[in-house]
Design a protein around this motif. Structure first.
Motif, mmCIF file in Angstrom:
data_model
loop_
_atom_site.group_PDB
_atom_site.id
_atom_site.type_symbol
_atom_site.label_atom_id
_atom_site.label_comp_id
_atom_site.label_asym_id
_atom_site.label_seq_id
_atom_site.Cartn_x
_atom_site.Cartn_y
_atom_site.Cartn_z
ATOM 1 N N UNK A 20 0.733 -1.324 -0.101
ATOM 2 C CA UNK A 20 0.165 -0.116 0.056
ATOM 3 C C UNK A 20 0.796 1.380 -0.005
ATOM 4 N N UNK A 21 2.098 1.209 -0.168
ATOM 5 C CA UNK A 21 3.183 2.255 -0.108
ATOM 6 C C UNK A 21 3.903 2.084 -1.486
ATOM 7 N N UNK A 22 3.345 2.734 -2.395
ATOM 8 C CA UNK A 22 4.133 2.522 -3.770
ATOM 9 C C UNK A 22 5.602 3.441 -3.601
ATOM 10 N N UNK A 23 6.638 3.245 -4.480
ATOM 11 C CA UNK A 23 7.671 3.773 -4.539
ATOM 12 C C UNK A 23 7.322 5.236 -5.044
ATOM 13 N N UNK A 24 8.118 6.239 -4.648
ATOM 14 C CA UNK A 24 8.074 7.486 -5.137
ATOM 15 C C UNK A 24 9.233 7.721 -5.953
ATOM 16 N N UNK A 25 9.013 8.342 -7.135
ATOM 17 C CA UNK A 25 10.156 8.710 -7.912
ATOM 18 C C UNK A 25 10.659 9.966 -7.309
ATOM 19 N N UNK A 26 12.030 10.476 -8.245
ATOM 20 C CA UNK A 26 12.504 11.789 -7.939
ATOM 21 C C UNK A 26 11.633 12.866 -8.402
ATOM 22 N N UNK A 27 10.765 12.513 -9.408
ATOM 23 C CA UNK A 27 9.817 13.514 -10.099
ATOM 24 C C UNK A 27 8.639 13.660 -8.871
ATOM 25 N N UNK A 28 8.238 12.627 -8.469
ATOM 26 C CA UNK A 28 7.137 12.656 -7.469
ATOM 27 C C UNK A 28 7.788 13.462 -6.098
ATOM 28 N N UNK A 29 8.684 13.064 -5.741
ATOM 29 C CA UNK A 29 9.415 13.770 -4.376
ATOM 30 C C UNK A 29 9.474 15.166 -4.697
ATOM 31 N N UNK A 30 9.903 15.811 -6.004
ATOM 32 C CA UNK A 30 9.997 17.182 -6.237
ATOM 33 C C UNK A 30 8.893 17.863 -6.258
ATOM 34 N N UNK A 31 7.604 17.405 -6.161
ATOM 35 C CA UNK A 31 6.221 17.885 -6.157
ATOM 36 C C UNK A 31 6.074 18.159 -4.856
ATOM 37 N N UNK A 32 6.490 17.419 -3.696
ATOM 38 C CA UNK A 32 6.164 17.372 -2.530
ATOM 39 C C UNK A 32 6.321 18.799 -1.970
ATOM 40 N N UNK A 33 5.457 19.243 -1.030
ATOM 41 C CA UNK A 33 5.411 20.620 -0.618
ATOM 42 C C UNK A 33 5.045 20.341 0.983
#
Length: 96
Positions: A33-46
């Protein structure tokens, strides 16, 4: 999952030493239930405060209000943070 009242939680028997050790040594192996986060995903985190401006510190104003005794006693029974609780109630009443 079971829903319990505060009184039910308070009346639970204490955890055994065996159960405490199980809890301390638990290792989760199912991360489906915890998909891996890509670097692009992490860049969108705020940070939360950037997304929820209303959660930031607000200016406070002291006002004098007369509140029925039973109401204020019930609110104070919520704990030390009862004024924060009152603010939350008022915010919901005013802003929905």
């Amino acid at each position: 999952m079971k829903t319990m009242t505060l009184d039910e939680v308070k009346n639970l028997p204490p955890l055994t030493e065996k159960r405490l050790n199980e809890i301390k040594n638990f290792q989760n192996t199912d991360f489906s239930d915890c998909p891996k986060q890509t670097k692009e995903d992490l860049k969108q985190f705020r940070p939360y405060y950037e997304l929820r401006k209303e959660s930031q510190k607000r200016k406070k104003e002291t006002v004098q209000v007369t509140i029925d005794t039973d109401i204020i006693e019930a609110l104070k029974a919520q704990g030390k943070e009862y004024q924060t609780f009152i603010n939350a109630i008022l915010r919901k009443a005013v802003f929905g």
